[in-house]
Design a protein around this motif. Structure first.
Motif, mmCIF file in Angstrom:
data_model
loop_
_atom_site.group_PDB
_atom_site.id
_atom_site.type_symbol
_atom_site.label_atom_id
_atom_site.label_comp_id
_atom_site.label_asym_id
_atom_site.label_seq_id
_atom_site.Cartn_x
_atom_site.Cartn_y
_atom_site.Cartn_z
ATOM 1 N N SER A 141 1.999 -7.461 -1.220
ATOM 2 C CA SER A 141 3.441 -7.510 -1.000
ATOM 3 C C SER A 141 4.148 -6.450 -1.835
ATOM 4 N N GLY A 142 3.698 -6.282 -3.096
ATOM 5 C CA GLY A 142 4.257 -5.220 -3.937
ATOM 6 C C GLY A 142 3.937 -3.838 -3.403
ATOM 7 N N ALA A 143 2.732 -3.671 -2.848
ATOM 8 C CA ALA A 143 2.351 -2.380 -2.265
ATOM 9 C C ALA A 143 3.214 -2.059 -1.046
ATOM 10 N N VAL A 144 3.512 -3.083 -0.231
ATOM 11 C CA VAL A 144 4.394 -2.879 0.924
ATOM 12 C C VAL A 144 5.779 -2.461 0.461
ATOM 13 N N TRP A 145 6.306 -3.136 -0.564
ATOM 14 C CA TRP A 145 7.631 -2.774 -1.086
ATOM 15 C C TRP A 145 7.624 -1.321 -1.583
ATOM 16 N N HIS A 146 6.571 -0.934 -2.297
ATOM 17 C CA HIS A 146 6.443 0.432 -2.801
ATOM 18 C C HIS A 146 6.439 1.422 -1.635
#
Length: 360
Positions: A141-146
């Motif tokens: 989820s953090g990678a998607v936000w990034h």
């Protein structure tokens, strides 16, 4: 408010997934006090993990893929409250036992095991299914936000998500070996396990992502870029070899005490009455050699971001150093009682290093 309640929805969803997906009944190391036989567990962690990944990726829950990252702080707060409530129920509905102090009982727990739905759901194994799967989903989820918010993408963000996903996937592939670990055998169901197994493991372990997802590619070149993009994965692979190898060797020894592990490491033991202390192979290198593998994981995670001077990158590494130093001391005290001080002293003389061969 929705972020605060996210852990409640997540826990309910995982109960449903574990109940409806097929599972395999296996016996573990723990002996059931009522029957005198090894306790049976119904395991389906790999299927639950795969189903949860698909539900998240295709947004079948109605939540966008970056929701877990954006709601992290609210979810940790809500999860802490939820863990406290569930712990109080689990602890204070049990007989008082040896721990009389209610605060210590709340922290450490009273009951060593709890199973529900006629044994279809074991609480400890449920914790690790939820915690491990959410660790992976929070990281992605953090990678998607990034990906959606940073122009100059940092490959370390995606490598971090891949690292923790492989870590969890490996656990589920070898889920049965977890039944022979310290947590399952000795830990009791208190706040330490409810909060740690569900929410620290599932949400807080991605803490480097909280501070570094907003950072772009560090712009490293030359040798430093090689250290970053090749060295960190290599170190992570070394950690996996050590941790998984030690775990499988112990599992093999407990199930088949005379079997040579991988056709290479013949079991060498110290006899302690009806117990045996394994002191060959991985367990001859150091008394807690598996913890060195965890330290390699932590160092790889610190390096993978490429921002070597950013303190956020090092938080998890510092945590695992402290955690396994503490646990190593606890394990040693427990083993001295379990095997007897003379035999444990003999083992310490034969295997002098605690975690890192030749150093510590």
């Amino acid at each position: 408010m929705l972020g605060f309640l996210t852990p409640l929805f997540v826990m309910a969803a995982f109960v449903v997934l574990q109940m409806i997906l097929p599972g395999k009944h296996v016996t573990g190391y723990v002996v059931d006090a009522a029957t005198g036989q090894p306790r049976s567990y119904r395991l389906n962690g790999l299927l639950v993990f795969a189903a949860a990944q698909l539900l998240w990726w295709f947004e079948l829950t109605g939540m966008p893929r970056d929701w877990f990252y954006r709601s992290s702080l609210y979810a940790v707060a809500g999860g802490t409250v939820l863990a406290f409530v569930l712990t109080a129920i689990a602890v204070f509905t049990q007989p008082e036992g040896e721990v009389k102090n209610p605060f210590l009982a709340l922290w450490f727990g009273r009951a060593p095991e709890m199973q529900f739905f006629n044994g279809r759901l074991d609480l400890k194994m449920y914790f690790y299914v939820v915690g491990g799967t959410m660790l992976s989903l929070n990281a992605w989820s953090g990678a998607v936000w990034h990906h959606d918010n940073i122009a100059d993408l940092n490959p370390g963000v995606f490598a971090f998500a891949a690292f923790v996903t492989f870590y969890v996937l490996d656990y589920f592939i070898f889920e049965r070996t977890m039944l022979y670990t310290y947590d399952i055998i000795h830990e009791r169901l208190g706040f330490k396990l409810f909060w740690g197994g569900l929410f620290v493991y599932g949400w807080v372990f991605i803490i480097p992502m909280w501070g570094l997802a907003a950072h772009p590619d560090p712009g490293l070149s030359g040798g430093w870029r090689v250290v970053w993009l090749i060295g960190a994965p290599a170190l992570y692979a070394l950690g996996w070899v050590i941790t998984r190898g030690a775990s499988l060797q112990k599992y093999t020894f407990k199930r088949w005490p005379d079997r040579t592990f991988l056709g290479v490491f013949a079991p060498q033991v110290i006899e302690a009455g009806d117990r045996k202390i394994l002191c060959s192979g991985f367990w001859g290198a150091a008394r807690h050699f598996n913890y060195m593998g965890e330290w390699c994981f932590g160092l790889a995670i610190a390096l993978v971001w490429g921002h070597f001077g950013n303190l956020w990158a090092w938080i998890y590494f510092v945590y695992v150093i402290a955690l396994f130093l503490l646990r190593q001391n606890q394990d040693d005290r427990h083993c001295a009682v379990k095997y007897g001080p003379e035999k444990w002293a003999e083992y310490r003389q034969r295997v002098p290093y605690r975690i890192v061969p030749g150093i510590y």
